[in-house]
Motif scaffolding. Structure first.
Motif, PDB file in Angstrom:
ATOM      1  N   GLN A  97       3.936   8.943  -2.201  1.00 23.80           N
ATOM      2  CA  GLN A  97       2.789   8.611  -2.947  1.00 23.80           C
ATOM      3  C   GLN A  97       2.664   9.926  -4.031  1.00 23.80           C
ATOM      4  O   GLN A  97       2.855  10.875  -3.749  1.00 23.80           O
ATOM      5  N   ALA A 101      -2.441  10.038  -7.047  1.00 26.81           N
ATOM      6  CA  ALA A 101      -2.712   8.913  -6.407  1.00 26.81           C
ATOM      7  C   ALA A 101      -3.600   9.361  -4.974  1.00 26.81           C
ATOM      8  O   ALA A 101      -4.440   8.816  -4.634  1.00 26.81           O
ATOM      9  N   VAL A 102      -2.850  10.458  -4.650  1.00 26.99           N
ATOM     10  CA  VAL A 102      -3.455  11.428  -3.351  1.00 26.99           C
ATOM     11  C   VAL A 102      -4.881  11.933  -3.784  1.00 26.99           C
ATOM     12  O   VAL A 102      -5.866  11.726  -3.034  1.00 26.99           O
ATOM     13  N   GLU A 104      -6.993  10.884  -6.274  1.00 29.92           N
ATOM     14  CA  GLU A 104      -7.847   9.699  -6.418  1.00 29.92           C
ATOM     15  C   GLU A 104      -8.124   9.184  -4.859  1.00 29.92           C
ATOM     16  O   GLU A 104      -9.283   8.767  -5.056  1.00 29.92           O
ATOM     17  N   GLU A 105      -7.318   9.132  -3.996  1.00 27.98           N
ATOM     18  CA  GLU A 105      -7.780   8.589  -2.786  1.00 27.98           C
ATOM     19  C   GLU A 105      -8.708   9.445  -2.144  1.00 27.98           C
ATOM     20  O   GLU A 105      -9.877   8.875  -1.335  1.00 27.98           O
ATOM     21  N   GLN A 108     -12.202   9.146  -4.012  1.00 22.95           N
ATOM     22  CA  GLN A 108     -12.734   7.765  -3.503  1.00 22.95           C
ATOM     23  C   GLN A 108     -13.504   7.918  -2.065  1.00 22.95           C
ATOM     24  O   GLN A 108     -14.389   7.440  -1.876  1.00 22.95           O
ATOM     25  N   PHE A 109     -12.603   8.795  -1.011  1.00 24.18           N
ATOM     26  CA  PHE A 109     -13.368   8.898   0.117  1.00 24.18           C
ATOM     27  C   PHE A 109     -14.599   9.681   0.081  1.00 24.18           C
ATOM     28  O   PHE A 109     -15.744   9.314   0.791  1.00 24.18           O
ATOM     29  N   GLY A 151      -6.752  13.488   6.279  1.00 28.23           N
ATOM     30  CA  GLY A 151      -7.428  12.419   6.330  1.00 28.23           C
ATOM     31  C   GLY A 151      -8.215  12.165   7.555  1.00 28.23           C
ATOM     32  O   GLY A 151      -9.327  11.828   7.357  1.00 28.23           O
TER      33      GLY A 151
END
Length: 407
Positions: A97, A101-102, A104-105, A108-109, A151
């Motif tokens: 990944q 992208a990490v 952005e993830e 978003q959290f 996470g």
């Protein structure tokens, strides 16, 4: 290619770098020899294979991974990834990944966390703080007390934080912990991060789990003397009690008080407090070290004209309590019989650090000479309250009471 050790190492180094954490399309470069050393591939056959893999990667990357070479000798100097294209190529080649992208993830959290329903009293602060965390996550900045790469830990912290701000009543921490996190010890384990989050969110340095009704011990205050409390369910007349009376913070919330004294003495140690209770000349006595929520609540109910004194040990911790009382209540507590006494008890390292801080604290300017004397002596001497003759303490306390009556 996907299992190339040198490319895997390059990806790890990139991910941890400022470019990898923050994105922005900037080129990433690393010294060629440094890359080999950090990958542990700088010698023998391992080096030869790593260099072959780098050449193959350069040839297959359409120019987004380049090896910068010396103009004359052709020796490799740096390995360079071209902006977001280089990042995309490298992590796609490795089947991993992308850092973008990490980020952005994680962002978003935090965006989803911001939209959780919370009580009105904290809603705007909750929304603003989590939206700020989302921006920080995507920009690669700190997201403390959350983690950038764990996470599951983030999910647990968020669930606990949400449970704390929604907690509906006074409870001890172990009970609240089971209800919120399914484990009686979970909130205590997360307490530093939870309270850091609450302070960051609200901007209030004194914010804690207790601010939301979750306490390590019952939130109570113990008192004696001429004070009467009118509670919802009746009257508690402390003045008629021979012994001390303990009330909870819940009881004091909407209580109305009647006060028969204009002098307050807070006492640090329970043993001395109980001796003073037995022969109280008529002042309000309150038992406290570092004041908890219930103690601060009681003190907040008292008139501003109240004369306030604190009787504590004369070690650095005792003066730190005096400072804390002044800071947390906004009242000018005067020291009562707290002039340091001679003795040979040396400081511990912790006490020395506390004293160093207190000597420079403006809240203790009036006792500064005592603190300096203690520091120069390297000892807090005979510091315990219990060492003072009780008759002498009671005589001084009676003087305070007479001054009030005559004044």
């Amino acid at each position: 290619m996907s299992l190339s050790p040198i490319l895997l190492a390059l990806a790890d180094i990139y991910r941890a770098s400022a470019v990898g954490r923050g994105g922005g399309g900037r080129d990433f470069q690393i010294d060629y020899e440094q890359l080999l050393r950090r990958a542990g591939l700088d010698d023998g056959d391992a080096r030869e294979l790593a260099e072959q893999d780098l050449v193959v990667a350069e040839q297959s990357s359409n120019g987004v991974l380049r090896i910068d070479r010396h103009g004359r000798s052709g020796l490799p100097l740096k390995v360079r990834l071209e902006g977001s294209k280089g990042e995309r190529w490298l992590f796609t080649a490795l089947g991993q990944q992308r850092p973008e992208a990490v980020r952005e993830e994680l962002a978003q959290f935090f965006r989803e966390a911001a939209q959780r329903p919370v009580p009105v009293k904290i809603r705007s602060q909750w929304l603003r703080w989590f939206e700020g965390l989302a921006e920080s996550a995507f920009a690669g900045r700190s997201v403390q007390p959350f983690e950038r790469t764990d996470g599951e830990a983030n999910r647990r912290l968020l669930e606990a934080l949400h449970g704390v701000v929604e907690w509906p009543h006074e409870s001890l921490i172990r009970y609240a912990s089971v209800q919120i996190a399914g484990n009686s010890k979970a909130l205590e384990a997360m307490r530093p991060r939870l309270e850091s989050a609450l302070r960051e969110m609200t901007g209030e340095l004194e914010m804690s789990l207790e601010s939301f009704g979750i306490a390590s011990v019952p939130r109570t205050v113990t008192m004696h003397g001429p004070i009467k409390w009118h509670l919802a369910g009746g009257v508690v007349d402390v003045s008629v009690c021979e012994g001390p009376v303990t009330l909870s913070a819940v009881d004091l919330q909407d209580a109305i008080l009647e006060l028969g004294s204009g002098t307050l003495l807070t006492v640090e140690n329970e043993s001395v407090f109980l001796e003073l209770v037995r022969r109280n000349p008529g002042v309000l006595l309150v038992l406290t070290s570092f004041p908890g929520a219930a103690t601060c609540q009681l003190l907040g109910c008292l008139p501003r004209s109240m004369r306030c004194f604190h009787f504590g040990d004369t070690d650095p911790a005792g003066f730190d309590i005096l400072r804390d009382l002044r800071v947390r209540t906004g009242r000018r507590f005067l020291p009562f019989l707290m002039e340091p006494r001679p003795g040979l008890v040396a400081f511990s390292a912790t006490e020395g650090r506390t004293l160093k801080r207190l000597v420079h604290d403006e809240m203790l300017a009036d006792v500064h000479p005592w603190l300096v004397e203690m520091r120069e002596r390297g000892s807090h001497g005979a510091f315990e309250q219990e060492g003072l003759p009780l008759d002498g303490v009671l005589e001084e306390l009676s003087k305070l009471h007479r001054e009030e009556l005559e004044g």
